[in-house]
Design a protein around this motif. Structure first.
Motif, PDB file in Angstrom:
ATOM      1  N   MET A  56       1.064  36.164  -9.568  1.00  0.00           N
ATOM      2  CA  MET A  56      -0.094  35.578 -10.234  1.00  0.00           C
ATOM      3  C   MET A  56       0.040  34.069 -10.403  1.00  0.00           C
ATOM      4  N   GLU A  57       1.250  33.565 -10.601  1.00  0.00           N
ATOM      5  CA  GLU A  57       1.422  32.157 -10.951  1.00  0.00           C
ATOM      6  C   GLU A  57       1.913  31.287  -9.799  1.00  0.00           C
ATOM      7  N   SER A  58       2.410  31.910  -8.729  1.00  0.00           N
ATOM      8  CA  SER A  58       2.908  31.108  -7.604  1.00  0.00           C
ATOM      9  C   SER A  58       1.790  30.379  -6.882  1.00  0.00           C
ATOM     10  N   SER A  59       0.537  30.794  -7.086  1.00  0.00           N
ATOM     11  CA  SER A  59      -0.577  30.146  -6.400  1.00  0.00           C
ATOM     12  C   SER A  59      -0.988  28.837  -7.060  1.00  0.00           C
ATOM     13  N   TRP A  60      -0.393  28.481  -8.207  1.00  0.00           N
ATOM     14  CA  TRP A  60      -0.762  27.203  -8.844  1.00  0.00           C
ATOM     15  C   TRP A  60       0.406  26.487  -9.511  1.00  0.00           C
ATOM     16  N   LYS A  61       1.446  27.183  -9.866  1.00  0.00           N
ATOM     17  CA  LYS A  61       2.587  26.499 -10.477  1.00  0.00           C
ATOM     18  C   LYS A  61       3.417  25.757  -9.431  1.00  0.00           C
ATOM     19  N   GLY A  62       4.042  24.670  -9.856  1.00  0.00           N
ATOM     20  CA  GLY A  62       4.915  23.912  -8.974  1.00  0.00           C
ATOM     21  C   GLY A  62       4.166  23.057  -7.967  1.00  0.00           C
ATOM     22  N   ARG A  63       2.878  22.830  -8.181  1.00  0.00           N
ATOM     23  CA  ARG A  63       2.080  22.052  -7.223  1.00  0.00           C
ATOM     24  C   ARG A  63       1.706  20.673  -7.768  1.00  0.00           C
ATOM     25  N   VAL A  64       1.297  20.624  -9.017  1.00  0.00           N
ATOM     26  CA  VAL A  64       1.041  19.334  -9.657  1.00  0.00           C
ATOM     27  C   VAL A  64       1.893  19.255 -10.915  1.00  0.00           C
ATOM     28  N   LYS A  65       2.077  18.055 -11.414  1.00  0.00           N
ATOM     29  CA  LYS A  65       2.938  17.876 -12.583  1.00  0.00           C
ATOM     30  C   LYS A  65       2.352  18.561 -13.814  1.00  0.00           C
ATOM     31  N   ARG A  66       3.231  19.047 -14.643  1.00  0.00           N
ATOM     32  CA  ARG A  66       2.820  19.826 -15.808  1.00  0.00           C
ATOM     33  C   ARG A  66       2.008  19.003 -16.800  1.00  0.00           C
ATOM     34  N   ILE A  67       2.236  17.694 -16.795  1.00  0.00           N
ATOM     35  CA  ILE A  67       1.555  16.831 -17.749  1.00  0.00           C
ATOM     36  C   ILE A  67       0.036  16.872 -17.572  1.00  0.00           C
ATOM     37  N   HIS A  68      -0.422  17.223 -16.352  1.00  0.00           N
ATOM     38  CA  HIS A  68      -1.856  17.290 -16.092  1.00  0.00           C
ATOM     39  C   HIS A  68      -2.443  18.666 -16.440  1.00  0.00           C
ATOM     40  N   LEU A  69      -1.582  19.614 -16.835  1.00  0.00           N
ATOM     41  CA  LEU A  69      -2.045  20.979 -17.094  1.00  0.00           C
ATOM     42  C   LEU A  69      -1.566  21.483 -18.443  1.00  0.00           C
ATOM     43  N   VAL A  70      -1.534  20.581 -19.411  1.00  0.00           N
ATOM     44  CA  VAL A  70      -0.990  20.964 -20.724  1.00  0.00           C
ATOM     45  C   VAL A  70      -1.804  22.095 -21.341  1.00  0.00           C
ATOM     46  N   GLU A 129       0.824  -1.210   0.000  1.00  0.00           N
ATOM     47  CA  GLU A 129       0.000   0.000   0.000  1.00  0.00           C
ATOM     48  C   GLU A 129       0.856   1.256   0.000  1.00  0.00           C
ATOM     49  N   CYS A 130       1.950   1.243   0.765  1.00  0.00           N
ATOM     50  CA  CYS A 130       2.855   2.403   0.771  1.00  0.00           C
ATOM     51  C   CYS A 130       3.442   2.634  -0.622  1.00  0.00           C
ATOM     52  N   GLN A 131       3.819   1.543  -1.289  1.00  0.00           N
ATOM     53  CA  GLN A 131       4.359   1.658  -2.643  1.00  0.00           C
ATOM     54  C   GLN A 131       3.317   2.229  -3.597  1.00  0.00           C
ATOM     55  N   SER A 132       2.092   1.726  -3.485  1.00  0.00           N
ATOM     56  CA  SER A 132       1.025   2.176  -4.374  1.00  0.00           C
ATOM     57  C   SER A 132       0.695   3.650  -4.172  1.00  0.00           C
ATOM     58  N   VAL A 133       0.518   4.056  -2.913  1.00  0.00           N
ATOM     59  CA  VAL A 133       0.146   5.443  -2.627  1.00  0.00           C
ATOM     60  C   VAL A 133       1.292   6.392  -2.969  1.00  0.00           C
ATOM     61  N   SER A 134       2.525   5.993  -2.669  1.00  0.00           N
ATOM     62  CA  SER A 134       3.675   6.844  -2.982  1.00  0.00           C
ATOM     63  C   SER A 134       3.777   7.073  -4.492  1.00  0.00           C
ATOM     64  N   CYS A 135       3.568   6.014  -5.268  1.00  0.00           N
ATOM     65  CA  CYS A 135       3.617   6.165  -6.726  1.00  0.00           C
ATOM     66  C   CYS A 135       2.495   7.070  -7.222  1.00  0.00           C
ATOM     67  N   ARG A 136       1.304   6.917  -6.629  1.00  0.00           N
ATOM     68  CA  ARG A 136       0.184   7.732  -7.068  1.00  0.00           C
ATOM     69  C   ARG A 136       0.425   9.212  -6.770  1.00  0.00           C
ATOM     70  N   ILE A 137       0.956   9.506  -5.600  1.00  0.00           N
ATOM     71  CA  ILE A 137       1.274  10.900  -5.278  1.00  0.00           C
ATOM     72  C   ILE A 137       2.346  11.423  -6.219  1.00  0.00           C
ATOM     73  N   GLY A 138       3.351  10.578  -6.519  1.00  0.00           N
ATOM     74  CA  GLY A 138       4.403  10.993  -7.445  1.00  0.00           C
ATOM     75  C   GLY A 138       3.899  11.252  -8.846  1.00  0.00           C
ATOM     76  N   GLU A 139       2.783  10.603  -9.219  1.00  0.00           N
ATOM     77  CA  GLU A 139       2.203  10.842 -10.543  1.00  0.00           C
ATOM     78  C   GLU A 139       1.498  12.190 -10.626  1.00  0.00           C
ATOM     79  N   ILE A 140       0.977  12.663  -9.514  1.00  0.00           N
ATOM     80  CA  ILE A 140       0.177  13.890  -9.521  1.00  0.00           C
ATOM     81  C   ILE A 140       0.987  15.099  -9.057  1.00  0.00           C
ATOM     82  N   ILE A 141       1.692  14.976  -7.943  1.00  0.00           N
ATOM     83  CA  ILE A 141       2.325  16.119  -7.286  1.00  0.00           C
ATOM     84  C   ILE A 141       3.680  16.432  -7.909  1.00  0.00           C
ATOM     85  N   SER A 142       3.944  17.699  -8.093  1.00  0.00           N
ATOM     86  CA  SER A 142       5.257  18.145  -8.554  1.00  0.00           C
ATOM     87  C   SER A 142       6.227  18.095  -7.392  1.00  0.00           C
ATOM     88  N   LEU A 143       7.237  17.255  -7.487  1.00  0.00           N
ATOM     89  CA  LEU A 143       8.159  17.026  -6.383  1.00  0.00           C
ATOM     90  C   LEU A 143       9.334  17.985  -6.443  1.00  0.00           C
TER      91      LEU A 143
END
Length: 1135
Positions: free
Chosen positions: A539-553, A503-517
């Protein structure tokens, strides 16, 4: 029927709930009752007054506004708030309270200014919200402020330090509030004083003219559970305080029962069979949100309703009486859960999980006296046990776990598991994780409310990665497996190791897929030369660098296009004007202009003056000047006299803001969606979080224990001590726990206890210190911890009880002797043949003859019981009593005569010591000499013929063998363990791993060659293997480095190296990482036998590593080092 009166108003209403329609709605409709999105209700459904009967009232303004009718249940709430008002003491709040009338839940007097309660007004709306949570302070968002009225305003003035709105004018209702930016501080002030707060927010967005903004209940702040609304969009973390449960106390056939309910976790625990003293200890260490007492407490063990009057129950009553509490009846667990749902406004179908883990062989919790006298609970004047168990930098959740473990010792199996894990921790040589500690309540609340931001998700991922790090390490995996059962006991969750890892492996991977590390650099802020960089950053610090760019193309593309269009527009409309101004040469007072960022208005505008030409001649820039128009704020008002914009710039700004808002909305949607996904994994996250807290606490304890030269005891199952096969308790080289054996030469004693000790000794001879030391060592042993001794055999006692000096309690009407007898009674009734009982100076609070006889009877009882323990006394008449004891042993604290003066040795010996050194002690403490001389005369005149009272300096002092011998076995085992460590095979190497391997090879080559030369000089046959250990980012060195000399290299982020040596590797690494840019630096170290050798090798590496192609930042340190020439250092190395 009910008659309701209010001054000149007499209203006859039928007996039915006036708000029944409101409360019959489902909760999701109830929360949005006043929201514009909700289904509109008919006027007949929204009215709160009774229309069936005509009101016979005078036509006054106040009577027309009276539309709030109190329900039957509201009277209890109003009485509760009246009591709170009576506790207010500030002059300003007292003046406000005088303007309250308790005809509604807010205490608003409708005859005062701004006191209207007409339907549709803000006051009326606030009363409706208040009726949903009548015992919470209501804060309502009004523009840029959070406001409170009536009773709630008085609370804000009294406890949050706020000033009332409008001063103290007497013609207006009480009103107070705080700016939006100060909400957190205001909530902290209120919750720290025990209040819960209901926060009402405005629906943001444009509204039609002359319409009131819709509002909704956004959340609550409770003691131990902060307000988290809007945190998902913030770029900072929120500290969570220690949770504060709702506590219920009842009595059963087994004893007292304490039920603790955590609303955030939706859990409860029920501990039955508690003694009164143990229950009081738990209450004192637990800051509860609400306290409920069950009616069963009113009946004592004899079945009479005389609780708190005599004997048992007085201590508990004194503790409860100092707090606010309420009585309840019925089934204790079910009724308390019902009370919790009522307090927090929960639905009836909400379930609570029972986390109680019962065990028959678990020792009883510590009594209050025991916990305070050894510093398990911080007590003034008593050395704090908690402070010596963990390093100073180990704070927060690990300390709370250790404290709870000491106050509630674990069962034998759990204690043995903890000790086995600590032993492994003491000997590992690999680096260890930092152990990310996140409160379980924080995880649950943020995920359930979908308010976890990117920072929190990064913490969750670090937490899970620490678990995976332990699992993948050959040395740490065994520790991880051992910590599963202690975590089960702490959380009530039974999880298998494989399930946890998967479960730790699964959740860690899922967070890594979404969150910008951290470290990802594909979301840089937009930058254009014509626009100030601060604009894009804000203007952009409130949303950039939070999730991976691939989800916000798409969103990134729109923002980039809008930003480029804005830049082009600004250049076209503003730059020609600037060029014109720069080309104009004029003395002081000429035209001025620049492109600036108006932060308050989130806009980029032109700011200038005197730039309009007096004569229009068609020159460059004139056309752009004609397009300028005054800049307006969001309300359509002009912003100063110097700010200008154009229609195209405003359109470009609106497009950019729209694109940015769309991107931010998408980011929040992704974050909230991830929270929803992880809600199904909450139990795994809670378990993993608690496991890391335990791991950090135990690693910290082992590190501090090694530094203090403590040892692991031999923990054995407890038998009846009067049985022949019982080994009893033996502690060799026991030292007081508050002495640091690494720096202080403490007097050590050997305690070989197989029965009851009757201890005598002089004042200041060390009796009390010995009892504290024995108690602390035994308690640490049965918890699985290290003990301050050279060796120890400790049985797993079923209870440890220490009684020391007692004070009187005037509030309870009890003398110090009464308090002492109450505690002795509790000890006698609770002790068994498997207990450890320690009583210091028994019966010193009453007259000697009868006190001696009571003490003798207590000693007989404990001896017959067969428990281990020590009873110390100055009542030497005990030895003349015909005591019926079979196993009691006489022990004494030794003294010696030096230059005619009797001085204590603080050594435990066999025999009896009747020398009190009372006169010497009094003289040493400054009592006048004439008083002491007179005391000696009186003593000789009365007791000269009494052989028991004469100075007995000739007592045979049978000294115990308690010399201090420091053993090197632990060090030998550590060295052997280091040689056997095997690391798992490495996979593909990243640049850091490659650099580390190159540095390790070079260091090994240089240092091994030098060590061989040194060994050849001494003809040594064996050359110990040199082992380099990597401490990567977010890792720390193992406890085995404590007290050892080491040479270390810093692998800096800029690929440069730094070489150093130290005897405190953990502290040195911590200090380096506090420097700017070094938070994620990696370290390579190896242990050496002695500081002199470490200095030699440090100099050698500094001088030779540059020759192998490495860049050092401290090359100069090698020019003034000349260590390692002494034979002593070489001999140390060879040994």
């Amino acid at each position: 029927m009910y008659w309701i009166t209010a001054k000149n108003v007499v209203v006859l209403v039928p007996r039915w709930r006036s708000l029944s329609l409101l409360f019959s709605l489902p909760r999701h409709h109830r929360r949005s009752f006043f929201s514009s999105s909700s289904v509109p209700l008919r006027q007949s459904e929204r009215t709160l007054c009774v229309r069936e009967r005509k009101h016979f009232t005078k036509t006054t303004k106040k009577q027309k506004q009276l539309k709030i009718v109190l329900e039957e249940k509201d009277y209890a709430h109003i009485t509760w708030w009246k009591e709170k008002m009576q506790m207010c003491r500030k002059p300003s709040s007292v003046q406000l309270i005088k303007r309250l009338t308790y005809s509604n839940l807010l205490g608003i007097d409708t005859s005062l200014r701004n006191g209207s309660l007409k339907e549709g007004t803000l006051n009326w709306e606030m009363v409706q919200f208040k009726s949903q949570f009548p015992r919470e302070v209501l804060l309502c968002r009004v523009g840029d402020f959070y406001e409170a009225i009536g009773i709630d305003a008085c609370i804000l003035v009294e406890y949050a330090g706020l000033n009332p709105f409008g001063g103290l004018r007497s013609d207006s209702i009480p009103k107070a509030g705080c700016p939006v930016v100060n909400l957190r501080q205001t909530l902290d002030d209120l919750t720290c004083n025990g209040f819960s707060v209901c926060i009402v927010e405005e629906v943001q967005g444009p509204t039609q003219a002359r319409t009131r903004k819709s509002r909704f209940i956004s959340g609550h702040a409770h003691p131990g559970s902060p307000y988290v609304f809007g945190l998902v969009g913030d770029d900072h973390d929120l500290d969570f305080p220690e949770p504060m449960p709702v506590v219920g106390i009842s009595r059963s056939a087994k004893g007292y029962c304490m039920i603790s309910v955590l609303e955030t976790m939706k859990t409860y625990s029920a501990e039955d069979g508690l003694t009164e003293e143990a229950l009081v200890t738990k209450i004192r260490t637990c800051r509860c949100h609400h306290l409920f007492l069950h009616s069963s407490l009113k009946n004592n063990s004899s079945g009479t309703c005389r609780w708190r009057e005599f004997g048992e129950g007085g201590l508990l009553w004194g503790e409860c009486n100092s707090r606010q509490f309420e009585w309840f009846e019925g089934n204790p667990v079910n009724e308390l859960l019902f009370k919790v749902k009522e307090l927090y406004g929960l639905e009836d179908d909400v379930t609570f999980r029972n986390i109680t883990v019962t065990s028959e062989d678990r020792p009883r919790p510590l009594h209050l006296g025991t916990a305070t006298q050894i510093g398990a609970l911080p007590t003034e004047g008593i050395p704090c046990l908690l402070k010596v168990l963990l390093p100073p930098n180990c704070t927060g959740l690990p300390i709370l776990y250790v404290r709870d473990l000491l106050l509630n010792p674990p069962a034998y199996e759990i204690a043995s598991t903890i000790q086995e894990a600590c032993k492994l921790m003491s000997n590992i040589t690999c680096s260890i994780p930092e152990f990310t500690c996140v409160p379980s309540t924080k995880l649950v609340k943020l995920l359930e409310l979908r308010e976890a931001n990117h920072i929190e998700f990064c913490k969750i991922k670090s937490l899970l990665d620490d678990i995976l790090h332990m699992y993948r390490s050959l040395e740490l995996s065994a520790i991880l497996k051992l910590l599963m059962d202690p975590t089960w006991v702490a959380t009530g969750l039974k999880v298998e190791l494989e399930t946890l890892v998967n479960e730790c492996q699964s959740v860690s991977c899922r967070i890594g897929e979404i969150i910008s590390l951290e470290g990802e650099k594909d979301q840089k802020m937009t930058s254009y030369t014509a626009i100030p960089n601060e604009f894009f950053e804000d203007m952009e610090s409130s949303w950039k660098g939070r999730v991976k760019r691939i989800h916000l193309v798409e969103e990134f593309a729109e923002v980039d296009e809008a930003a480029e269009a804005l830049s082009i527009t600004v250049k076209e409309d503003f730059l020609p004007i600037l060029s014109r101004i720069k080309a104009t040469t004029a003395p002081l007072g000429g035209p001025k202009g620049e492109i600036l960022y108006a932060r308050e208005h989130e806009a980029v505008w032109f700011k200038g003056k005197r730039f309009v030409p007096s004569v229009w001649a068609g020159t460059p820039g004139e056309e752009q000047i004609k397009q300028l128009r005054p800049a307006l704020d969001s309300k359509g008002k002009r912003v100063g006299e110097e700010w200008y914009t154009t229609l195209k710039v405003e359109e470009a700004l609106a497009r950019y803001h729209e694109a940015g808002e769309k991107a931010k909305t998408k980011v929040l949607e992704l974050l909230r969606g991830l929270s929803t996904e992880l809600q199904t994994k909450i139990n795994i996250l809670v378990f993993a979080s608690m496991l890391l807290v335990i791991a950090k606490a135990l690693f910290g304890h082992v590190s501090e224990g090694r530094r203090r030269k403590w040892v692991f005891p031999n923990l054995i199952r407890c038998h009846r001590f009067k049985d022949k096969d019982s080994d009893g308790m033996k502690i060799t080289g026991l030292s007081p726990y508050w002495f640091d054996a690494a720096h202080v030469n403490a007097i050590r004693n050997t305690v070989d206890m197989k029965s009851l000790f009757l201890l005598t000794g002089p004042n200041g001879g060390g009796k009390s210190s010995l009892l504290r030391s024995i108690c602390a060592a035994a308690l640490l042993g049965i918890c699985g911890f290290m003990v301050p001794a050279e060796s120890a055999i400790i049985p797993h006692f079923d209870s440890i009880m220490l009684h020391m000096k007692s004070y009187d309690s005037p509030a309870d009407g009890k003398s110090s002797f009464q308090i002492e007898m109450s505690e002795i009674r509790s000890i006698i009734t609770s002790a068994t043949s498997k207990s450890l009982v320690l009583i210091d100076e028994i019966c010193r609070g009453t007259e000697t003859a009868k006190g001696t006889c009571i003490a003798g009877s207590v000693i007989e009882t404990l001896d017959a019981m067969g428990c281990l323990g020590t009873v110390s006394t100055h009542l030497h008449g005990i030895f003349e009593l015909p005591l019926r004891t079979k196993n009691a042993v006489y022990k004494a604290m030794g003294t010696e005569c030096i230059d005619g003066q009797t001085i204590p040795t603080w050594k435990l010996i066999d025999g009896i010591c009747k020398e009190s050194l009372a006169f010497e002690t009094a003289q040493r403490e400054g009592i006048p000499e004439i008083l002491i001389q007179r005391a000696e005369e009186l003593y000789l005149s009365v007791y000269s013929k009494d052989p028991l009272r004469v100075h007995q300096s000739k007592i045979k002092h049978l000294t115990a063998s308690a010399d201090v011998h420091v053993s090197d076995k632990a060090t030998d085992k550590q060295s052997n363990a280091a040689e056997k460590v095997v690391h798992p095979p490495t996979e593909s190497l990243n640049p850091l791993e490659k650099l580390c391997m190159e540095v390790e090879n070079a260091v090994t080559s240089i240092c091994q060659k030098r060590l061989i030369e040194l060994y050849k000089k001494k003809n040594a046959l064996e050359l110990p293997a040199m082992k380099c250990v990597l401490v990567a980012a977010r890792e720390q060195p193992p406890p085995s480095t404590i007290g050892a000399s080491s040479v270390y290299l810093i692998l800096r982020p800029d690929k440069n190296l730094y070489v150093g040596e130290t005897d405190d590797l953990e502290g040195r690494i911590r200090a380096h990482r506090l420097k700017e840019g070094m938070q994620n630096a990696s370290f390579l170290y190896f242990l050496v036998p002695g500081k002199s050798i470490a200095c030699q090798l440090e100099t050698l590496l500094i001088n030779q590593l540059p020759g192998k192609g490495f860049h050092l930042i401290n090359v100069a340190d090698g020019k003034h080092r000349n260590f390692g020439t002494s034979d002593l250092a070489l001999e140390t190395l060879v040994r």
